[in-house]
Motif scaffolding. Sequence first.
Motif, PDB file in Angstrom:
ATOM      1  N   ARG A 174      43.557  38.243  53.381  1.00  0.00           N
ATOM      2  CA  ARG A 174      42.861  38.477  52.124  1.00  0.00           C
ATOM      3  C   ARG A 174      43.799  39.122  51.108  1.00  0.00           C
ATOM      4  NH1 ARG A 174      37.727  36.242  52.055  1.00  0.00           N
ATOM      5  NH2 ARG A 174      37.062  37.871  50.604  1.00  0.00           N
ATOM      6  N   ASP A 176      44.108  41.510  47.732  1.00  0.00           N
ATOM      7  CA  ASP A 176      43.316  42.552  47.094  1.00  0.00           C
ATOM      8  C   ASP A 176      43.318  42.432  45.574  1.00  0.00           C
ATOM      9  OD1 ASP A 176      45.900  43.222  46.566  1.00  0.00           O
ATOM     10  OD2 ASP A 176      45.784  45.282  47.320  1.00  0.00           O
ATOM     11  N   SER A 179      39.857  42.308  43.989  1.00  0.00           N
ATOM     12  CA  SER A 179      38.977  43.455  44.179  1.00  0.00           C
ATOM     13  C   SER A 179      39.386  44.651  43.323  1.00  0.00           C
ATOM     14  CB  SER A 179      38.983  43.855  45.661  1.00  0.00           C
ATOM     15  OG  SER A 179      40.297  44.202  46.077  1.00  0.00           O
ATOM     16  N   ARG A 180      40.282  44.451  42.348  1.00  0.00           N
ATOM     17  CA  ARG A 180      40.742  45.558  41.522  1.00  0.00           C
ATOM     18  C   ARG A 180      39.594  46.084  40.667  1.00  0.00           C
ATOM     19  NH1 ARG A 180      45.657  43.568  38.324  1.00  0.00           N
ATOM     20  NH2 ARG A 180      45.222  45.442  37.097  1.00  0.00           N
ATOM     21  N   ILE A 279      35.416  34.128  41.899  1.00  0.00           N
ATOM     22  CA  ILE A 279      35.732  35.491  41.462  1.00  0.00           C
ATOM     23  C   ILE A 279      35.121  35.752  40.087  1.00  0.00           C
ATOM     24  CG2 ILE A 279      37.612  37.048  40.828  1.00  0.00           C
ATOM     25  CD1 ILE A 279      39.322  35.582  42.952  1.00  0.00           C
ATOM     26  N   ASP A 282      31.311  36.127  40.512  1.00  0.00           N
ATOM     27  CA  ASP A 282      30.954  37.451  41.034  1.00  0.00           C
ATOM     28  C   ASP A 282      31.099  38.538  39.974  1.00  0.00           C
ATOM     29  OD1 ASP A 282      30.457  36.264  43.456  1.00  0.00           O
ATOM     30  OD2 ASP A 282      32.371  36.835  44.367  1.00  0.00           O
TER      31      ASP A 282
END
Length: 513
Positions: A174, A176, A179-180, A279, A282
């Motif tokens: 994965r 990251d 996900s910042r 992304i 979301d």
Amino acid sequence: MRLPLEIPLIALALLFFPRPGAKLLSILFTLVVFTLLFLKLADYGAQTALQRDVNPYLDFHLIRNGWNFASGAFGRVAAGLGIAAVLGLFLSLFASFVWAQWQISDFPRPRRNHAIGIVTVLLALGLALWAIGPGGLAPGNAHARTYDYLDRRLTLITRSIVDLHSFETTLESRSDVASRPDLFQAIKGRDVVLIFVESYGRSAVEDPAYAGLIRPRLARAEAQLAQAGFSSATTWLTSPTVGGMSWLAHGTLLSGLNVDSQARYDLLMRSTRPSLNRIFADAGWQTSAVMPAITMEWPEAAYFGYDQIFASDDLGYRGKPFNWVTMPDQYTLSAFETRVRRLAHARSQAVMSEIALISSHAPWTPIPELIDWQHVGDGTIFNSQAERGDPPAVVWSDPARVQRQYIKAVDYSLQTIADYITRFGEDAIFIVLGDHQPAAIITGLHASRAVPLHIISQDKVLVDRFQSTGFSSGMTPDRDTPEHPMHSMRDRLITAFSKNGEPETLNAESEAE
């Protein structure tokens, strides 16, 4: 000069074996010879279209894809008759080869002895030519390379199996970047439009045969956009494919992984690796796919995570197709504006849309022309354009004409995109790129796999952020601008679109090959 040693060796085997065994042996020889012939013909076709050899382990899907393209471009009847003629010729040669071997195995004793002597002389002659030819019996000799053909195929298959196992391991890792905490804060509330332009590659910009049309087109587009308040930056990306299979490029850019084969693509579709579309979804954007070339079921769409999918039948086009091309690019963009952006804006929602434009897809006849956007309507206004010009069979009988038609189609697509953005693109960010280089008939052999990528926006600060990392200013990429792997662009876009993305961090490339 060389004499294929297989011929006298096969003949000797048939002459020495008893007749029943020779009959079975002839069928075995024929299967081997025609398997090699089929692979070499397939290699020729793949080299012409995709600039690579066929991989028997990975490329069975090309048969179906070839049928879809041929039937769409020339009609089911014509395509079916053409394929039947080729298969008929192949099977006739197969049967003739078996028959010829049976005739040899049936030689009576006196003729058999004479034949053995003749074939032995031919074998000796072939060995002599092989030994005294360039390189003699060295491994680099052309004859020696012929005999390791199947060995190279087996090696290719083995490497493909290992590669897929490695790719599966990569899919489980994965990143990251998505996900910042400041994800997409730099573009919050604005539309992001990702446009793939079919067969728009580096050759269109730099090949002397095409640059005389496309470089002025890019200069005019840049001036037109600048007058409307847009800034632009451009770079080169190396596509994972060439000549076709556009979905590999789409999957590569959107996943951040190098998806250079159908097998890798299939594995990606079954993975949980987040696509760029997902992304954005979301993060609160309405995501959509505008795909005028999709005319069949599209189960792969589930991976990408679109909120809306507009395939060919969903775009409301009532005009006539342009051969394989279902609708002109102007209609596609017009439908996107009315069916996606306007409705989303009425709900005060930003959109992230992926659009695949196809007017620059082969067979490049007829070529659409840009009209007043107010007159686009349901597309029937394009009927007269769709009916003019010569059919593909006529155009493709002349390679020089194919090249002229190709670059005219690319020119039309670029003109249409610039005009659309100028008129409707206010407060949106556009990412415009080619999916791959066209086939070798357009580029010549061994052309670069690079495609242009343009960032276009009225947000000059955002565009400058890309320029500070090596992008060329404007719509025309510099010749010495480095080529970046296409799979590296997903994470670079995420970083650039996020609030705290510093210029130097944009140079970080995706971790996965």
